[in-house]
Design an enzyme around this catalytic site. Sequence first.
Site, PDB file in Angstrom:
ATOM      1  N   THR A 147       1.071  -1.081   0.179  1.00  0.00           N
ATOM      2  CA  THR A 147       0.074  -0.051  -0.026  1.00  0.00           C
ATOM      3  C   THR A 147       0.985   1.242   0.029  1.00  0.00           C
ATOM      4  O   THR A 147       1.278   1.754  -1.163  1.00  0.00           O
ATOM      5  CB  THR A 147      -1.078  -0.113   1.191  1.00  0.00           C
ATOM      6  N   LYS A 201       3.535  -6.945   4.076  1.00  0.00           N
ATOM      7  CA  LYS A 201       3.439  -5.550   3.915  1.00  0.00           C
ATOM      8  C   LYS A 201       3.120  -4.844   5.259  1.00  0.00           C
ATOM      9  O   LYS A 201       2.964  -5.542   6.041  1.00  0.00           O
ATOM     10  CB  LYS A 201       2.202  -5.263   2.961  1.00  0.00           C
ATOM     11  N   THR A 226      -1.428  -2.537  10.278  1.00  0.00           N
ATOM     12  CA  THR A 226      -2.036  -2.826   9.060  1.00  0.00           C
ATOM     13  C   THR A 226      -0.803  -3.824   8.301  1.00  0.00           C
ATOM     14  O   THR A 226      -0.282  -3.303   7.372  1.00  0.00           O
ATOM     15  CB  THR A 226      -2.524  -1.820   7.930  1.00  0.00           C
ATOM     16  N   GLU A 258       6.036   4.608   7.427  1.00  0.00           N
ATOM     17  CA  GLU A 258       5.785   5.843   7.048  1.00  0.00           C
ATOM     18  C   GLU A 258       6.422   7.332   7.366  1.00  0.00           C
ATOM     19  O   GLU A 258       6.602   7.417   8.783  1.00  0.00           O
ATOM     20  CB  GLU A 258       4.395   6.097   7.073  1.00  0.00           C
ATOM     21  N   ASN A 281      -0.105  11.057   6.686  1.00  0.00           N
ATOM     22  CA  ASN A 281      -1.053  10.588   7.443  1.00  0.00           C
ATOM     23  C   ASN A 281      -2.155  11.553   7.358  1.00  0.00           C
ATOM     24  O   ASN A 281      -3.218  11.473   7.943  1.00  0.00           O
ATOM     25  CB  ASN A 281      -0.818   9.922   8.567  1.00  0.00           C
TER      26      ASN A 281
END
Lengths: 390, 390
Positions: free
Chosen positions: B153, B175, B186, B266, B385
């Site tokens: 993602t 992932k 996630t 991230e 985010n």
Amino acid sequence: MSVTVPRGFRAAGVAAGLKSSGAADVALVINDGPDAGVAGVFTANRVKAAPVLWSQQVVYGGVVRAVVLNSGGANACTGPAGFQDTHATAEHTAAAITAANARLIVGAGEVAVCSTGLIGERLPMDKLLPGVREAVRGLSRDGGPAAAEAIMTTDTRPKTTVAPGTGWSVGGMAKGAGMLAPAMATMLCVLTTDAVAGPDALDAALRAATRITFDRVDSDGCMSTNDTVLLLASGASGIEPTAEELTAAVTAACHDLARQLLADAEGATKEVAIEVVGAASEDDAVEVGRTVARNNLVKTALFGNDPNWGRILAAVGTTAAVFEPDGVDVAVNGVWVCRGGAAAEDRAKVDLTGRGVTVRIDLHAGADAATIWTNDLSHAYVHENSAYST
Amino acid sequence: MSVTVPRGFRAAGVAAGLKSSGAADVALVINDGPDAGVAGVFTANRVKAAPVLWSQQVVYGGVVRAVVLNSGGANACTGPAGFQDTHATAEHTAAAITAANARLIVGAGEVAVCSTGLIGERLPMDKLLPGVREAVRGLSRDGGPAAAEAIMTTDTRPKTTVAPGTGWSVGGMAKGAGMLAPAMATMLCVLTTDAVAGPDALDAALRAATRITFDRVDSDGCMSTNDTVLLLASGASGIEPTAEELTAAVTAACHDLARQLLADAEGATKEVAIEVVGAASEDDAVEVGRTVARNNLVKTALFGNDPNWGRILAAVGTTAAVFEPDGVDVAVNGVWVCRGGAAAEDRAKVDLTGRGVTVRIDLHAGADAATIWTNDLSHAYVHENSAYST
């Protein structure tokens, strides 16, 4: 406004050179009586600053005639030497007040000490003690605002309040902009009242008030080593309010100061109320509210004006509260974007352009409720807390 | 690398149009046997996505012949209709595999489903099901890398691993780049092995491995609705390793993938190991490590290359672990900046310019230890985010 509105109190704020900016950094509040009752709540952090360890003992003694506060250094994680610095500050303050006031004889054990600023560094006592003497000389019935300015750190504005009773009042000042998740907050707060109230009445009113105000502010999830809230009563009004009246006024003062802390939180662009309703217990509501308030993905979404209810549900799901995943509703600024754990009204209807945000979470598990106040997570928060050692 | 290194597995990755970018978004892994044992661990979040609810039941049945995975949508908080979508995906996958493989008859109850992407939106089944058929047509012994690409993602690179046994091996793909605090993450992860191992042996090995790898990654404190780790065994090597051998290889594979997740988190600029030693119990060490890892003021300080040990101590102080506040030592990248709860070596000696950071906390309360892996909190995290609904 501030701590000198109630009768029986004087205050001062001076620049002692603890801050390199030259701004005011030492505040003093004294209670001229006739009473000298006190109540206090302190950080639940097990790593407590020297002034917290000291002031807890002082408050336990039941009499506080003066509070000396400094910004420019937290005196936390400074070992036995740091505690001696606090002790010396109290002794120096007591001696200076006694010397300056024929009618007021103060012992070190009646002086509460509060410090705020960088953790882990000793205070420059060669600057602090002369500052204390200057503050004693500057004490006045109009000194409340100056005291409120002197306790600021990264605060952009002083926080003061007054809550009127009938013939008496509660005044207050607070500081705090980061490490702000009181249980208690790096917040300091001094409240004063000229009501007649004994230590037990003061303690009951203060605990009732902080439990639903400061303890429900969770700006960044980080609990300080120095949080202190003190309530001093002079009895100068001669009026003894009921427990309900006293609690109501103290709560109003705490609520107003808590709101000001939230409005001035480091780098925040939103003031967010997480209202949890339909909870099986108040504890459940607080747990859900605090968990959502601390979730960085929820906080960054709000910064981005994104009503991302999926992140809110994912946060709720990490709690132990009573709820069914397919029974939770979520509204953002009045739009029920989630009903029964799934998408409902169009998220495009949500207007997040303003500074105030209300997230309402209905657990459909009971009749209890609680609100946690928090902020978003912004670029400015990251900047302010990465670029400087505060 | 990846899931097709062990014998007995084929895989594929295709673009079904779930992602607007046109990138690959459907992956398929099948176990050609002879065995079809499985173990799984899933998110501890009580708000579980439909594919998690489905796959938990499938794994409970003890036989998994295929795993179908999609990015581009988490199918979480989608209600009963979302669960039906997952069920239909499993049925469609089973039918397509059975039709294409004379030697392999697969039932829907033998197909695990994993989804990742935005929470709260239905999957476009009109795109997903044709994608599944294309993936079945594309299955190959070289398909592991393509499958790993299809589950990305916000990941910037695919994560694959292989851990060799003696005559057998463990392969894997994962992932995950955000909402990354597995308990489980996630994150999605599929591990394969050609070892001979029954469900109990697989379950024991997988739980032992995830407990000290994925469960100790805490990038941003946010637990997902979709975390799934599956371990499939084909038995194709004909070799049955000991429990220790199997656990060691599975742990090595999980550790390598966990490290890759952390490296690609991230917006992160640092990969941080919070090593807690001298703890009275392993639980204490994990609690302290996780609390420090989740503290936004610690995380922003690390982003700012600031060895702010005071913030670390303030975080430790919020835990219930056994320690004395004046008995804690803290080293940052090998420099003991705090000894006995107070300042020690000069913080200017700490070099934080690199990407790797080690924070070592000695509680001096016992002999247990644990390490939590985390990231810093950066401008890029806030940007990524807040600017996108992911």
